[in-house]
Write an enzyme that holds these catalytic residues in place. Structure first.
Site, mmCIF file in Angstrom:
data_model
loop_
_atom_site.group_PDB
_atom_site.id
_atom_site.type_symbol
_atom_site.label_atom_id
_atom_site.label_comp_id
_atom_site.label_asym_id
_atom_site.label_seq_id
_atom_site.Cartn_x
_atom_site.Cartn_y
_atom_site.Cartn_z
ATOM 1 N N ARG A 149 11.468 -6.258 4.624
ATOM 2 C CA ARG A 149 11.540 -4.864 4.319
ATOM 3 C C ARG A 149 12.536 -4.072 5.308
ATOM 4 N NH1 ARG A 149 5.593 -2.523 4.886
ATOM 5 N NH2 ARG A 149 5.710 -3.168 6.902
ATOM 6 N N LYS A 177 0.825 -1.129 -0.051
ATOM 7 C CA LYS A 177 0.145 -0.053 0.097
ATOM 8 C C LYS A 177 0.761 1.278 0.078
ATOM 9 C CE LYS A 177 -2.431 -1.015 3.922
ATOM 10 N NZ LYS A 177 -1.724 -1.978 4.191
ATOM 11 N N ARG A 197 -9.122 0.615 9.397
ATOM 12 C CA ARG A 197 -8.826 -0.737 9.653
ATOM 13 C C ARG A 197 -9.739 -1.516 10.493
ATOM 14 N NH1 ARG A 197 -2.822 0.339 9.280
ATOM 15 N NH2 ARG A 197 -1.661 -1.411 9.643
ATOM 16 N N ARG A 237 -0.081 -9.010 13.294
ATOM 17 C CA ARG A 237 -0.652 -8.172 12.475
ATOM 18 C C ARG A 237 -1.391 -8.675 11.493
ATOM 19 N NH1 ARG A 237 4.509 -5.523 10.608
ATOM 20 N NH2 ARG A 237 3.166 -4.078 9.330
HETATM 21 P P1 AMP Z 1 1.177 0.512 9.124
HETATM 22 O O1 AMP Z 1 2.569 1.150 9.142
HETATM 23 O O2 AMP Z 1 0.060 0.963 8.352
HETATM 24 O O3 AMP Z 1 1.340 -0.916 8.966
HETATM 25 O O4 AMP Z 1 0.816 0.531 10.770
HETATM 26 C C1 AMP Z 1 1.716 0.080 11.788
HETATM 27 C C2 AMP Z 1 0.792 0.159 13.028
HETATM 28 O O5 AMP Z 1 0.454 1.559 13.420
HETATM 29 C C3 AMP Z 1 -0.249 -0.867 13.114
HETATM 30 O O6 AMP Z 1 0.067 -2.296 13.175
HETATM 31 C C4 AMP Z 1 -0.976 -0.519 14.243
HETATM 32 O O7 AMP Z 1 -0.634 -0.696 15.420
HETATM 33 C C5 AMP Z 1 -1.031 1.095 13.864
HETATM 34 N N1 AMP Z 1 -2.019 1.624 13.146
HETATM 35 C C6 AMP Z 1 -1.723 2.227 11.787
HETATM 36 N N2 AMP Z 1 -2.945 2.724 11.488
HETATM 37 C C7 AMP Z 1 -4.023 2.299 12.289
HETATM 38 C C8 AMP Z 1 -5.336 2.423 12.311
HETATM 39 N N3 AMP Z 1 -6.181 2.939 11.118
HETATM 40 N N4 AMP Z 1 -5.941 2.139 13.379
HETATM 41 C C9 AMP Z 1 -5.255 1.424 14.407
HETATM 42 N N5 AMP Z 1 -3.945 1.159 14.430
HETATM 43 C C10 AMP Z 1 -3.272 1.695 13.419
#
Ligand code: AMP
Length: 213
Positions: free
Chosen positions: A127, A13, A88, A171
């Site tokens: 990554r 993404k 999410r 995750r």
């Molecule tokens: P990402 O970089 O999008 O994979 O996000 C990393 C982490 O940030 C996730 O595993 C969550 O712990 C937190 N996070 C990011 N976006 C959200 C969201 N919309 N709702 C809740 N937690 C989030």
């Protein structure tokens, strides 16, 4: 153009959102990046968010709604945005819908990046970010010259703290349980477009643009 990007962690993404941002001059809004910035700033909120993120869990819907409403009110989001990592949960999707309805700017599309489980694992465990340039790389997929370019210039290939196998497993579970139901949510609203997210960055980007055409 107002777009939500849906897809498991590691589906690409962020990479695709950055390309679209450069082409269409609309911001990529990554809630993960915003939370990581809060962690670096060392505030109390940042410390709490770090614990949640390191475990691979989700920050609460209330907090996320606060963060996203402030961000969408900023001037650079007036002509459109790409949401990367939000919503999410079903609650976040409902909150976003209400927020955009109030602003009179509904979503154009939710694009699902569909990718094979084995590839996801390699994308996540491999990554890295170059400490000098911020460039996203992958030890399994990036050309060796690009990896060398970073390290030869004195940079380090840094791994995200939540990209270890234990956290990744959680995750992906959280994604399946809480986020995957949003595929149906957007299908019912006739907003869903699905693209195959296996293949090179450019191949996927081509499909992404076709989906938005
Ligand atoms: P990402 O970089 O999008 O994979 O996000 C990393 C982490 O940030 C996730 O595993 C969550 O712990 C937190 N996070 C990011 N976006 C959200 C969201 N919309 N709702 C809740 N937690 C989030």
């Amino acid at each position: 153009m107002r777009i939500v990007l849906l897809g498991a962690p590691g589906s690409g993404k962020g990479t695709q959102a950055k390309k679209l941002m450069a082409d269409r001059n609309i911001p990529q809004i990554s809630t993960g990046d915003m939370l990581r910035a809060a962690v670096v700033s060392g505030t109390r909120f940042g410390q709490q968010a770090k614990a949640v993120m390191d475990a691979g869990n989700l920050v609460s819907d209330d907090i996320m709604l606060g963060i996203i409403s402030e961000r969408l009110a900023e001037a650079d989001a007036a002509d459109g945005f790409i949401l990367d990592g939000f919503p999410r949960t079903k609650q976040q999707a409902l909150d976003l819908e209400e927020l955009l309805d109030q602003m009179g700017t509904p979503l154009n599309a939710a694009v699902l990046m569909d990718v094979d489980f084995e590839i996801l694992m390699k994308r996540l465990t491999g990554r890295r970010t170059c400490s000098l340039t911020g460039k996203l790389l992958n030890v399994y997929f990036s050309p060796q010259e690009e990896l060398d370019e970073c390290t030869n210039a004195g940079g380090e290939l840094i791994q995200r703290e939540d990209d270890n196998e234990k956290t990744i497993g959680n995750r992906l579970d959280v994604y399946r349980q809480q986020t995957e139901p949003l595929v149906d949510f957007y299908k019912k609203r006739d907003k869903l477009k699905t693209i195959g997210a296996d293949g090179s960055i450019d191949e996927v980007y081509e499909r992404f643009q076709q989906a938005l055409a």
